[in-house]
Design an enzyme around this catalytic site. Structure first.
Site, mmCIF file in Angstrom:
data_model
loop_
_atom_site.group_PDB
_atom_site.id
_atom_site.type_symbol
_atom_site.label_atom_id
_atom_site.label_comp_id
_atom_site.label_asym_id
_atom_site.label_seq_id
_atom_site.Cartn_x
_atom_site.Cartn_y
_atom_site.Cartn_z
ATOM 1 N N TYR A 1 9.728 -10.645 -13.059
ATOM 2 C CA TYR A 1 8.876 -11.792 -12.774
ATOM 3 C C TYR A 1 7.857 -11.918 -13.890
ATOM 4 O O TYR A 1 7.168 -10.947 -14.213
ATOM 5 C CB TYR A 1 8.147 -11.621 -11.441
ATOM 6 N N CYS B 1 13.255 8.048 38.173
ATOM 7 C CA CYS B 1 12.171 8.590 37.347
ATOM 8 C C CYS B 1 11.062 7.550 37.180
ATOM 9 O O CYS B 1 11.309 6.453 36.677
ATOM 10 C CB CYS B 1 12.719 9.001 35.989
ATOM 11 N N GLU C 1 -1.662 -15.128 -7.155
ATOM 12 C CA GLU C 1 -0.235 -14.824 -7.213
ATOM 13 C C GLU C 1 0.021 -13.448 -6.618
ATOM 14 O O GLU C 1 -0.916 -12.784 -6.177
ATOM 15 C CB GLU C 1 0.269 -14.912 -8.657
ATOM 16 N N LYS D 1 0.911 -9.476 -6.403
ATOM 17 C CA LYS D 1 0.790 -8.283 -7.240
ATOM 18 C C LYS D 1 2.039 -7.434 -7.022
ATOM 19 O O LYS D 1 2.216 -6.796 -5.991
ATOM 20 C CB LYS D 1 -0.465 -7.477 -6.899
ATOM 21 N N ASP E 1 4.897 -4.589 -7.440
ATOM 22 C CA ASP E 1 4.828 -3.145 -7.612
ATOM 23 C C ASP E 1 6.058 -2.705 -8.392
ATOM 24 O O ASP E 1 7.089 -2.387 -7.834
ATOM 25 C CB ASP E 1 4.795 -2.491 -6.225
ATOM 26 N N CYS F 1 16.714 11.499 30.301
ATOM 27 C CA CYS F 1 16.321 12.013 31.609
ATOM 28 C C CYS F 1 17.367 11.519 32.603
ATOM 29 O O CYS F 1 17.707 10.346 32.632
ATOM 30 C CB CYS F 1 14.942 11.459 31.974
ATOM 31 N N CYS G 1 12.640 16.681 32.546
ATOM 32 C CA CYS G 1 11.774 15.527 32.294
ATOM 33 C C CYS G 1 10.346 15.871 32.729
ATOM 34 O O CYS G 1 10.131 16.281 33.876
ATOM 35 C CB CYS G 1 12.290 14.321 33.078
ATOM 36 N N CYS H 1 9.504 13.447 35.999
ATOM 37 C CA CYS H 1 10.129 13.549 37.319
ATOM 38 C C CYS H 1 10.800 14.895 37.552
ATOM 39 O O CYS H 1 11.277 15.175 38.645
ATOM 40 C CB CYS H 1 11.130 12.412 37.533
ATOM 41 N N LYS I 1 -6.167 -5.893 -3.124
ATOM 42 C CA LYS I 1 -5.076 -5.097 -2.567
ATOM 43 C C LYS I 1 -4.957 -5.275 -1.058
ATOM 44 O O LYS I 1 -5.947 -5.513 -0.366
ATOM 45 C CB LYS I 1 -5.327 -3.623 -2.869
HETATM 46 S S1 IVH Z 1 -1.973 -9.616 -14.757
HETATM 47 C C1 IVH Z 1 -5.256 -8.917 -17.440
HETATM 48 N N1 IVH Z 1 -0.500 -10.293 -12.715
HETATM 49 O O1 IVH Z 1 -0.840 -4.769 -12.254
HETATM 50 C C2 IVH Z 1 -4.208 -9.114 -16.471
HETATM 51 N N2 IVH Z 1 -0.618 -7.992 -13.317
HETATM 52 O O2 IVH Z 1 -3.511 -3.288 -13.085
HETATM 53 C C3 IVH Z 1 -3.343 -7.945 -16.324
HETATM 54 N N3 IVH Z 1 0.739 -6.520 -11.913
HETATM 55 O O3 IVH Z 1 0.198 -2.930 -14.859
HETATM 56 C C4 IVH Z 1 -2.121 -8.114 -15.607
HETATM 57 N N4 IVH Z 1 1.534 -8.092 -10.603
HETATM 58 O O4 IVH Z 1 1.934 -4.520 -14.130
HETATM 59 C C5 IVH Z 1 -0.945 -9.286 -13.487
HETATM 60 N N5 IVH Z 1 0.782 -11.038 -10.917
HETATM 61 C C6 IVH Z 1 0.338 -10.039 -11.707
HETATM 62 C C7 IVH Z 1 0.731 -8.699 -11.496
HETATM 63 C C8 IVH Z 1 0.216 -7.700 -12.328
HETATM 64 C C9 IVH Z 1 1.542 -6.791 -10.883
HETATM 65 C C10 IVH Z 1 0.486 -5.158 -12.460
HETATM 66 C C11 IVH Z 1 0.686 -5.066 -13.935
HETATM 67 C C12 IVH Z 1 -0.361 -4.111 -14.450
HETATM 68 C C13 IVH Z 1 -1.214 -3.873 -13.265
HETATM 69 C C14 IVH Z 1 -2.647 -4.162 -13.665
#
Ligand code: IVH
Length: 673
Positions: free
Chosen positions: A230, A437, A118, A120, A122, A432, A414, A417, A320
């Protein structure tokens, strides 16, 4: 309680359920079933009833989302199951290391190991506690063991249900939901624009904006900020049975929580890698900021078996994406001369890897931008590379200044030229003024052969540069007169390569009209406008003779663009090049008019229920692009009612008016998918 009061309470409960459901349709599914006016009617009725009978107001009423009186401090909340953090993998190899460990620890055959992959997100991690289907408490992750009670703030977020939906799943006695509160990139930019106007400090990025908005003692401030949540996992649960993470995600979805659609149950590491690569490709297009993917072992029993180590589970990993920002040193600042003569300051950088690519130059855009950021030679800077966008300097790390840095002055002449460099009043760019040129000619040539234009494969900047230097070509048309022996004069040229280049030039002799118009390099005419001009005027000959008035009559063409087009075709030099192109064998095409009869043209559609392959907005766009119309209510004049899952009252109305209804598959056939 009197009978009347009993009825009122029942009505209030019904309204809460209905509003809650329509909220979910609107905010989570992005697929409303009723009009805004109908929604407002329900909401107003509830407000009215609660005003008259305040004792029936409950904390989970949708009227309670607007924010409460400010707190003086947050209470602390222990997490019954710690909210762990994730180990990182920075490369594919590190991800495979993770998999190897999982395999060893779990002791099952590789075939039995499935992962959910899934996004990650931010943002800010939170936990929601639902008791008997009602939101009882919301908290931050804090240190993982103890967080802060931000219930009032989280209640203002529309994608967080105040009560769970009962329609699809059994509501649990207790459920802890974990997820991330985020602000979308577009909303973040909007918010910062507003703050700039009000001279308020700007947020550095969507993550800070989301975190800052959620951790407010005054929940009214949170309510005014565009936040989403989410859901990505669960903590404790009681009164239900769940065996795997993918089951849990589906369950959360059924309960009305917002689960991001970008997730996949992967049978093996190859599928995970594929997911990673796909997401990396669309990363820029997503409206939420992500910094990688999270891969979790799917089976809860296996998760439990391999457990955790120092506050991170061993069954999950955050893989990452390459960082999109890095710090480096500005070795020098030089200028680049563009094809329109624009003189752009460019930072020459100590080479650094950003987003997986080595970057050694970054644009400083123009003099004002360079001054605003106060970039000087020898400064340490933060550089950013997003997708295909040209790398740019985000900011100077001023704490690294030694006093030896040098301010760069824009040149008066320039460097290529020697002509004067001018900055016109009201313009941000320096230009220019030299009409011949070589730098401009070079850029123009490069534009002509580039991908969105004539698309001459294999003819890169270095080769063009040599051809110009050796005076084999002076303008784009000369390309079509090149012979093999000419190309053989280039450095490191071989027989085969020369033939390939000749072949590519020949292939480009039959362009379609939009590409040709774009290739001409008319100032202010990009790919999009080139297509519009092609559709509108049908040939170069026709476009060439248009007055400025005729040009501005086209939608999307304003006076500045019209002026550029007009000037281009009234410049002797350009007309000569056009003639020469023709002599060189370039075909001047006509725009192909699409004659295919379109079944959606002029048809009115009404959508009801959730679609599987499209969001409501996507379906709407398809219909409109094909010449149809989407209306919000069914009438005799409706041609089709497109019926998705869990349709609303519109389906009944369609039936009663005998309007044709189609399902998603029939719709796909209709649009030729
Ligand atoms: S699972 C044991 N799923 O990442 C599982 N975390 O380092 C722990 N995060 O602070 C979390 N997207 O806020 C999980 N799809 C996702 C995530 C997610 C972002 C963040 C979460 C946590 C950090 C973990």
């Amino acid at each position: 309680m009197s009978k009347d009061e009993g009825d009122i309470k029942k009505r209030i409960e019904k309204l809460k359920d209905q509003i809650n459901y329509h909220n979910y349709r609107y905010y989570v599914l992005d697929s409303p079933e009723i009009s805004d006016a109908e929604y407002d009617r329900l909401f107003d009725e509830l407000v009215e009833l609660e005003k008259k009978h305040p004792k029936f107001v409950t904390p989970d009423s949708p009227t309670q989302r607007v924010g409460a009186p400010p707190l003086t401090e947050f209470k602390t909340v222990p997490h019954s199951i710690p909210m762990l953090s994730l180990n990182k993998a920075l490369t594919g190899d590190e991800f495979l290391d993770f998999h190897r460990r999982v395999k060893e620890l779990s002791g099952v055959s590789e075939k039995k190991i499935e992962y959910t992959a899934e996004l990650k997100f931010d943002g800010l991690a939170v936990e929601l506690v639902y008791r008997n289907g009602k939101l009882a408490q919301g908290s931050t992750r804090g240190d993982g063991f103890i967080g802060e009670d931000i219930t009032l703030n989280l209640k203002t977020i529309k994608t967080i249900p105040l009560r769970l939906l009962k329609r699809k799943a059994k509501v649990p006695d207790l459920l802890e939901v974990r997820g991330e509160v985020i602000m979308s990139k577009s909303e973040f930019e909007k918010l910062n624009r507003e703050r700039e106007k009000k001279e308020e400090p700007l947020f550095a990025n969507p993550r800070n904006a989301a975190a800052g908005s959620v951790r407010q003692l005054d929940s009214k401030i949170t309510a005014s900020r565009p936040l989403y949540m989410y859901a990505y996992g669960i903590g404790r649960f009681e009164g239900i049975k769940l065996n795997s993470h993918s089951e849990a995600l589906q369950y959360l979805k059924d309960l009305g929580l917002n689960v991001n659609p970008h997730q996949k149950l992967c049978k093996n590491t190859l599928e995970v890698i594929e997911f990673y690569q796909n997401i990396l490709k669309i990363r820029e297009k997503l409206d939420c900021e992500i910094d990688g993917i999270v891969v979790k072992m799917n089976d809860f029993k296996l998760q439990e078996k391999i457990g955790e180590l120092s506050r991170s589970p061993r069954w999950a990993v955050a893989w990452k994406f390459p960082a999109q920002q890095q710090t480096t040193v500005v070795e020098d600042i030089r200028v680049n001369i563009g094809r329109t003569g624009a003189v752009t300051p460019v930072a020459i950088l100590r080479a650094v890897r950003v987003g997986g690519v080595v970057v050694s130059r970054a644009t400083l855009h123009n003099e004002d931008e360079m001054r605003k950021k106060d970039v000087r030679i020898k400064d340490t800077v933060l550089v950013q590379r997003a997708g295909d966008v040209i790398p740019e300097v985000v900011k100077v790390i001023t704490s690294k200044r030694t006093g030896k840095e040098k301010v760069f002055k824009m040149p008066e002449r320039c460097p290529v030229c020697g002509s004067k460099v001018e900055r016109l009043l009201g313009e941000a760019v320096h230009r220019c003024t030299g009409i011949a040129c070589p730098a401009q000619i070079k850029e123009n040539m490069y534009h002509f052969v580039s991908k969105g234009a004539m698309n001459v494969d294999g003819l890169g900047f270095k080769l063009l540069e040599q051809m110009l230097d050796k005076e084999l070509i002076k303008d784009p048309a000369d390309l079509y007169f090149l012979k093999k022996e000419d190309i053989m004069k280039m450095d490191r040229m071989g027989d085969k390569l020369a033939e390939n280049i000749l072949g590519a030039i020949k292939k480009s002799k039959k362009p379609d009209l939009p590409h040709l118009i774009y290739a001409l390099g008319i100032r202010n005419v990009g790919e999009h406008l080139a297509t519009i001009l092609a559709k509108e005027f049908n040939s170069i000959n026709n476009l060439k003779n248009k007055t400025k008035e005729k040009l501005t009559a086209v939608r999307e063409i304003g006076p500045i663009v019209a002026e550029s087009i007009y000037n281009f075709f009234h410049d002797e030099k350009n007309l000569k090049v056009l003639e020469k192109l023709k002599k060189g064998g370039l075909k001047f095409p006509k725009m192909k008019v699409e004659v295919k009869k379109n079944p959606l043209s002029k048809k009115t559609f009404v959508l009801t229920g959730a679609l599987e392959s499209f969001t409501r907005d996507e379906a709407k766009k398809i219909i409109e692009d094909m010449g149809g119309r989407v209306s919000s209510s069914v009438s005799k004049n409706t041609d089709f009612v497109l019926v998705g899952k869990e349709p609303g009252s519109k389906l009944d109305k369609a039936k009663s008016l005998k309007v044709k209804t189609i399902d998603e598959n029939e719709f796909k056939k209709l649009i030729g998918k």
